[in-house]
Each structure stands twice: as structure tokens, then as C-alpha cells.
Design a protein around this motif. Structure first.
Motif, PDB file in Angstrom:
ATOM      1  N   GLU A 309     -27.066  48.444  17.094  1.00  0.00           N
ATOM      2  CA  GLU A 309     -27.735  47.741  16.001  1.00  0.00           C
ATOM      3  C   GLU A 309     -29.177  47.415  16.358  1.00  0.00           C
ATOM      4  O   GLU A 309     -30.072  47.544  15.526  1.00  0.00           O
ATOM      5  CB  GLU A 309     -26.978  46.449  15.672  1.00  0.00           C
ATOM      6  N   PHE A 310     -29.428  47.011  17.610  1.00  0.00           N
ATOM      7  CA  PHE A 310     -30.774  46.594  17.976  1.00  0.00           C
ATOM      8  C   PHE A 310     -31.450  47.590  18.921  1.00  0.00           C
ATOM      9  O   PHE A 310     -32.424  48.229  18.567  1.00  0.00           O
ATOM     10  CB  PHE A 310     -30.745  45.210  18.621  1.00  0.00           C
ATOM     11  N   GLN A 311     -30.913  47.751  20.125  1.00  0.00           N
ATOM     12  CA  GLN A 311     -31.572  48.599  21.114  1.00  0.00           C
ATOM     13  C   GLN A 311     -30.542  49.317  21.972  1.00  0.00           C
ATOM     14  O   GLN A 311     -29.502  48.768  22.314  1.00  0.00           O
ATOM     15  CB  GLN A 311     -32.506  47.760  21.999  1.00  0.00           C
ATOM     16  N   ARG A 366     -36.002  51.710   6.637  1.00  0.00           N
ATOM     17  CA  ARG A 366     -34.949  51.497   7.640  1.00  0.00           C
ATOM     18  C   ARG A 366     -35.337  50.357   8.592  1.00  0.00           C
ATOM     19  O   ARG A 366     -34.490  49.541   8.993  1.00  0.00           O
ATOM     20  CB  ARG A 366     -34.717  52.781   8.425  1.00  0.00           C
ATOM     21  N   PHE A 367     -36.641  50.289   8.926  1.00  0.00           N
ATOM     22  CA  PHE A 367     -37.129  49.217   9.789  1.00  0.00           C
ATOM     23  C   PHE A 367     -36.960  47.854   9.108  1.00  0.00           C
ATOM     24  O   PHE A 367     -36.562  46.873   9.735  1.00  0.00           O
ATOM     25  CB  PHE A 367     -38.607  49.482  10.116  1.00  0.00           C
ATOM     26  N   GLN A 370     -33.490  46.733   9.353  1.00  0.00           N
ATOM     27  CA  GLN A 370     -33.151  46.223  10.686  1.00  0.00           C
ATOM     28  C   GLN A 370     -33.594  44.765  10.834  1.00  0.00           C
ATOM     29  O   GLN A 370     -32.953  43.984  11.544  1.00  0.00           O
ATOM     30  CB  GLN A 370     -33.822  47.105  11.756  1.00  0.00           C
ATOM     31  N   SER A 507     -47.470  49.691  16.726  1.00  0.00           N
ATOM     32  CA  SER A 507     -46.778  50.868  17.266  1.00  0.00           C
ATOM     33  C   SER A 507     -47.597  52.100  16.917  1.00  0.00           C
ATOM     34  O   SER A 507     -48.051  52.242  15.780  1.00  0.00           O
ATOM     35  CB  SER A 507     -45.366  50.996  16.683  1.00  0.00           C
ATOM     36  N   SER A 511     -41.806  56.668  14.327  1.00  0.00           N
ATOM     37  CA  SER A 511     -40.475  56.924  14.890  1.00  0.00           C
ATOM     38  C   SER A 511     -40.151  56.009  16.067  1.00  0.00           C
ATOM     39  O   SER A 511     -39.004  55.964  16.500  1.00  0.00           O
ATOM     40  CB  SER A 511     -40.382  58.393  15.318  1.00  0.00           C
ATOM     41  N   THR A 512     -41.145  55.308  16.609  1.00  0.00           N
ATOM     42  CA  THR A 512     -40.895  54.466  17.791  1.00  0.00           C
ATOM     43  C   THR A 512     -41.142  52.995  17.513  1.00  0.00           C
ATOM     44  O   THR A 512     -41.278  52.205  18.443  1.00  0.00           O
ATOM     45  CB  THR A 512     -41.808  54.911  18.948  1.00  0.00           C
ATOM     46  N   THR A 514     -39.228  50.697  16.380  1.00  0.00           N
ATOM     47  CA  THR A 514     -38.108  49.761  16.476  1.00  0.00           C
ATOM     48  C   THR A 514     -38.310  48.736  17.590  1.00  0.00           C
ATOM     49  O   THR A 514     -37.717  47.654  17.561  1.00  0.00           O
ATOM     50  CB  THR A 514     -36.788  50.507  16.719  1.00  0.00           C
ATOM     51  N   HIS A 515     -39.143  49.064  18.590  1.00  0.00           N
ATOM     52  CA  HIS A 515     -39.373  48.105  19.675  1.00  0.00           C
ATOM     53  C   HIS A 515     -40.114  46.858  19.188  1.00  0.00           C
ATOM     54  O   HIS A 515     -40.155  45.843  19.891  1.00  0.00           O
ATOM     55  CB  HIS A 515     -40.175  48.764  20.802  1.00  0.00           C
ATOM     56  N   LEU A 517     -39.192  44.977  16.836  1.00  0.00           N
ATOM     57  CA  LEU A 517     -38.236  43.973  16.361  1.00  0.00           C
ATOM     58  C   LEU A 517     -38.151  42.774  17.301  1.00  0.00           C
ATOM     59  O   LEU A 517     -38.045  41.625  16.859  1.00  0.00           O
ATOM     60  CB  LEU A 517     -36.856  44.606  16.183  1.00  0.00           C
TER      61      LEU A 517
END
Length: 581
Positions: A309-311, A366-367, A370, A507, A511-512, A514-515, A517
Motif C-alpha cells: 500500500e505504501f512502500q 493514482r498518487f 494513495q 520529484s 513514475s517515481t 510515490t516517495h 507520500l
């Protein structure tokens, strides 16, 4: 007067050669052929010698079976430049060819033989110039006649021409350089290189050349047994392999070259020989690095549908899921616990300009979902609103519309991409004037529910953001700025609340992102933010004021500690850099 008498005498002397070649035997009828003569007309070729070469061409033409479906003939002359006398498609009658040859005026400059071969390969033997297409399998023959040393390089371009299927005969006269002739000619050299003492002896080459053209092609007439290619030569033939293969000992079959056996591949793991050279391959569980030789353990988080879900954290041949600080990993090993209950009104401003592009806009949605996964979405807890902006602003759904996380996420996925420009200032104004109004679902200010705005953008704003960025903070909205790709740092810092280090995230790639969050968690999760544990009571009550003051001081102390940690980290990095110098 003496000069005028010389040319009739010359023609009289040449007539027996022309007649002799014409009467030497029947015309060659060995089948279709594309034949191009490449004639040296540099200044070193004297007028008398050029006339001899001209008559040689005319006489040789009369021995050929000329026609559209038989032998097609083209002639080019060269010195410091290349000139087409006539292409393969020009004439189907011998008389027209002879007339054109007799009208040639020598160029009388340098000797750029390599340039002439390049022209023959790329132009003279092209389908546009009259050569038959490769699939017709009509032989292509070039006859180069020169009297000197080339002033440019010929070996490489001649090799390219031969590789394209052009058979080259190199005829040198008098001063010609034998090494250059051998570099130009096709193998076997003793069948394709001719050196004559003078131009008036060039008819010897004409007789031999005619004999070779009329020799039986054993590659088409017999069962040659060549696995790849058969190359015909007078009275014989030989087998040749395609690139990347070598001929076996029996001179018929071919085997692939094992490039790995040479021992110079430098592969860290395994070497695989393929067409064109060696290729490195990594063992199971490893990926090939960009240098094409080294291997590193595979990051399973990028290669599998891990479902975290997260990382996801890769650990050799396995991986594990982790949750952000303050949230616990659930029993399924993939999902994380929700934020503790709290009260936040959160409005997301999403950049829908054309620079984002449709596929990246889907990543943005999608981000956003999340982020929603972190929240305890409910009418009493966290309320979420979404605004999209480009050249205009559109409220996708207001704060008061959805009461569950599932409803919010479904609405986010249904948002349609707007494209057009990037009016970030207009979006900020819309947020201040409308998004946090009670009509849009925001809770009254008297309830002291924190208001959080999160701006997501990938580029520079096309309008001014200063006024409404400042106005948002004056209205008590805690502002966060998330930039991706070409987002401008100065604008992100102007949008965000202070300190910028805690309210700006960036970022380089969609595509990268998500970090980011983890960086946003302090604002999104109520227990990390100002609104943690806030009760809905009158802000005028003494207890509320004391509680608010305590929360504020605690938050300031937390920020001070984080800033001190950041400062210490920067000092440590500066010391390391100084040590390296």
C-alpha cells in the motif's frame, strides 16, 4: 594545320582495334546484366589516351547483348568530381550509347576514385537510375579504368560496394597504382585486376572481360551445395557465408561465429554469442546494467506486482512492505493502518495542463488516491475536495460531497484530463474564494477545523501566483506544494507555507513520485498535524484557548527539532565534502 591533321590519323589508327573487338566473336548472351563503366578523365590522362579509352568503350559495347531485358549499360567519368555520361535507364540501343560516349568532354582535374565508387554504389546502381532491384538477382558489374594513384581513400568505400553485391573490375593503365587496384577489385584478385602498359593495349582487357561475361554461371547452372551464398567466377565458383558466420572445412556449410570464445567479452556473469557479436546475460535474480556487462541484484519491487500500500523494500530475492511513521503494517503484510481520527478539510489542486500528458495524469490520479488511503475520510473526520486547473478551473468534487474513502477514490478515477495551459494563480484564487466555503462543504471557522491546501503542478504558471498564494496563507490555509518534472522551485516555495523545507516536495519523474507520500504525511494525517484530536467546541471557551496554545507550542517545538536535525545533517555533509577535497 599540323594539329588538324593529327586527329584523322588517330582515328585511322584506332579503327582496326574497334573493328577487331567488334569482329572478335558473337555478342555475349550470358543473361541480364547491369554494367557501369567508371572512367578516369583526370588531367593526367592525355587527349590521345582518352580517345583510345573512348574507342575501347565503343568497341566493347558492340560485343555486348544490349537491351532492357539483357545488358543495361551506364557510363560515369570522374576527376575531382563525378559526372554521369548516361545512366543505366537512359538507352536501350547501342547506337545511342555510342553517340553519347563520342560526345564526352574530359573533366581534366584531380583523381578522386573513392568519390567515383561512392557515386556508382549510391546513385549509378540505384533502381531510380535504371538498375534492376536486388530481388531480381541481376548481377551488377562496375569496370573502373584509371591511370594514376587515387587522391582519396578507396579501400573502405570499395569494400562497401562489394558488400552490396557489386562486382568490381579494376583496370590500371601505365602509371596506375597496383595497391589501389587490388584494394578496389573483387576477389579473386587475379581475375579482377588488370594492369596494361599503355592505353593502346587496353583491348587485351576487353577480350578477357568479354570472355568472363560470357562464361557459364555455375551458381545457377549447377548444384553448388553452398549453404548461404554461391559466388560465380570464370569456369568455377566458391561458397560464401553471411555476416556473422564462417565457412566450415568442407567449404560448403556455415557455422555461427562464437564471439564469446575469443575471451574479450568482459561479461560479469554469462556471455551469449549472437549475430553481430557477443552479448552479456545475467543469472537469475540479477539485471544487466546500462554498461551492458555488469549485473546487479534485481529490485523485485520494480519487477513484480508487490501490492504494498505504501512502500516496497527489495531484499535480494525477496521484498517486504513497510508503512510510514505512525501507521502499522496489517496482518496481510501489505496494507497499513489508517491515520487516527482527527478533523481536516483538505482541498487538492491538480495540474491538468497539456504538459502533464494523459498517461502521467493517470499516475497523478493514482498518487491522489494513495494520499486518500492515509485518511480517515468521513463527514466528521477528514473531508476531501478536488479541483483541476489548466487554462480554466473546474471543481471535480467539493469538500462536502463524499463521506467515505471509497467514494472519493472512485470519483478521482472518473476525473477527465483537461489539457491546455497552466493558470496556477487562477486555481489558488478559486480555492480561496470557493473551495473552503461552507457552501462547498467546509466546516465553519468557529469549529477550528484545520484547512489544508495541496497544489500539484509540473511546470511554470502562466499567470501571477503571488497575490493569491499570500492570500491563502492569510486566510489560515496550510499550503503544501508538490512539484514534478519541470516544476519551478521558486513558485513551489512561494505557494507553500513556512518553513518551505517541510511544505515543498519535488520529484523529477511522474513514475517515481510515490516517495513524496512520506514527506506529505505530516500534513495529511491529523495526528501529525494541527488538527489532531480536535474536539468540536466553541473556540471562545477558555479550555479551548489553552488547548490550542498547547498544540501550537508543541507543533512549533516539533518543527524546531526537525529544523535542527536538518541543519546538523547539512553540516555533516559539508564536512564530508571538505574532507574529500
Amino acid at each position: 594545320m599540323r594539329g588538324l591533321l593529327r586527329w584523322p590519323l588517330l582515328l585511322l589508327l584506332l579503327q582496326p582495334w574497334e573493328t577487331q573487338l567488334q569482329l572478335a566473336g558473337p555478342r555475349c548472351s550470358s543473361g541480364p546484366l547491369d554494367l557501369v563503366f567508371v572512367i578516369d578523365s583526370s588531367r593526367s590522362v592525355r587527349p590521345f589516351e582518352f580517345e583510345t579509352m573512348r574507342q575501347f568503350l565503343v568497341g566493347l559495347l558492340r560485343s555486348l547483348d544490349v537491351g532492357p531485358n539483357a545488358t543495361r549499360v551506364g557510363v560515369i567519368q570522374y576527376s575531382s568530381q563525378v559526372q554521369s555520361v548516361f545512366p543505366l535507364r537512359a538507352f536501350s540501343r547501342r547506337e545511342d550509347m555510342e553517340r553519347a560516349i563520342r560526345a564526352v568532354v574530359p573533366l581534366a582535374q584531380g583523381t578522386m576514385t573513392g568519390l567515383a565508387i561512392q557515386y556508382a554504389m549510391n546513385v549509378a546502381f540505384s533502381v531510380a537510375e535504371g538498375a534492376r532491384p536486388p530481388e531480381a538477382h541481376v548481377p551488377r558489374v562496375a569496370v573502373i579504368v584509371t591511370d594514376g594513384r587515387p587522391q582519396d581513400r578507396v579501400a573502405e568505400v570499395a569494400a562497401q560496394a562489394r558488400a552490396r553485391g557489386i562486382e568490381i573490375y579494376a583496370v590500371g593503365v601505365q602509371r596506375a597504382d597496383v595497391g589501389s587496384l587490388r584494394a578496389m577489385a573483387s576477389p579473386p584478385l587475379n581475375e579482377h585486376v588488370f594492369l596494361v602498359e599503355s592505353f593502346d593495349l587496353i583491348q587485351e582487357f576487353g577480350r578477357q572481360f568479354q570472355g568472363r561475361l560470357c562464361t557459364l554461371d555455375l551458381c545457377t547452372e549447377g548444384d553448388h551445395g553452398c549453404e548461404h551464398q554461391c559466388v560465380s567466377m570464370p569456369g568455377s565458383y566458391f561458397c560464401r557465408c553471411q555476416a556473422g558466420f564462417v565457412l566450415q572445412q568442407e567449404q560448403r556449410s556455415c557455422r555461427a561465429i562464437d564471439h564469446c570464445s575469443f575471451g574479450n567479452h568482459s561479461c560479469q556473469h554469462d556471455c551469449v554469442s549472437i549475430y553481430g557479436g557477443p552479448q552479456c546475460r545475467c543469472r537469475e535474480g540479477y539485471d544487466l546494467l546500462p554498461d551492458g556487462r555488469s549485473c546487479q541484484a534485481r529490485d523485485l519491487c520494480n519487477g513484480v506486482d508487490h501490492g504494498c500500500e505504501f512502500q516496497c523494500v527489495s531484499e535480494g530475492f525477496s521484498y517486504r512492505c513497510v508503512c510510514p511513521e505512525g501507521r502499522q503494517l496489517q496482518a496481510d503484510g501489505k496494507s497499513c493502518s489508517r491515520c487516527r481520527e482527527g478533523h481536516v478539510d483538505l482541498v487538492l489542486l491538480v495540474d491538468g495542463s497539456k504538459s502533464v500528458r494523459p498517461q502521467n495524469f493517470e499516475l497523478v490520479k493514482r498518487f491522489v488516491n494513495q494520499i486518500v488511503d492515509f485518511l480517515d475520510v468521513s463527514p466528521e473526520g477528514t473531508r476531501v475536495g478536488l479541483v483541476q486547473f489548466s487554462s480554466r478551473v473546474r471543481t471535480e468534487f467539493p469538500l462536502g460531497r463524499y463521506g467515505t474513502a471509497a467514494e472519493v477514490k472512485q470519483a478521482v478515477l472518473a476525473v477527465e484530463y483537461m489539457e491546455r495551459g497552466t493558470m496556477t494563480g487562477l486555481a489558488l484564487r478559486h480555492m480561496v474564494e470557493h473551495s473552503f466555503s461552507e457552501a462547498q462543504g467546509a466546516r465553519p471557522r468557529a469549529l477550528n477545523v484545520p484547512r489544508v491546501g495541496l497544489v500539484f503542478t509540473d511546470g511554470r504558471s502562466q499567470d501571477n501566483i503571488s497575490v493569491w498564494a499570500a492570500r491563502a496563507k492569510e486566510e489560515g490555509i496550510v499550503m503544501y506544494a508538490v512539484g514534478v518534472g519541470k516544476a519551478v522551485e521558486e513558485e513551489l516555495r512561494e505557494i507553500a507555507s513556512e518553513p518551505a523545507e517541510l511544505h515543498v516536495s519535488y520529484s523529477p519523474d511522474f513514475s517515481t513520485m510515490t516517495h513524496l507520500l512520506e514527506n506529505l504525511k505530516g500534513s495529511i494525517c491529523p495526528e501529525e498535524g494541527i488538527g489532531a484530536g480536535t474536539e468540536l467546541r466553541s473556540p471562545c471557551e477558555c479550555e479551548s484557548l489553552v488547548e490550542f496554545q498547547g498544540r501550537t507550542l508543541g507543533a512549533l517545538e516539533s518543527l524546531s527539532q526537525k529544523l535542527a536535525q536538518l541543519t546538523a545533517r547539512l553540516e555533516d555533509l559539508e564536512n564530508q565534502l571538505a574532507t574529500q577535497k
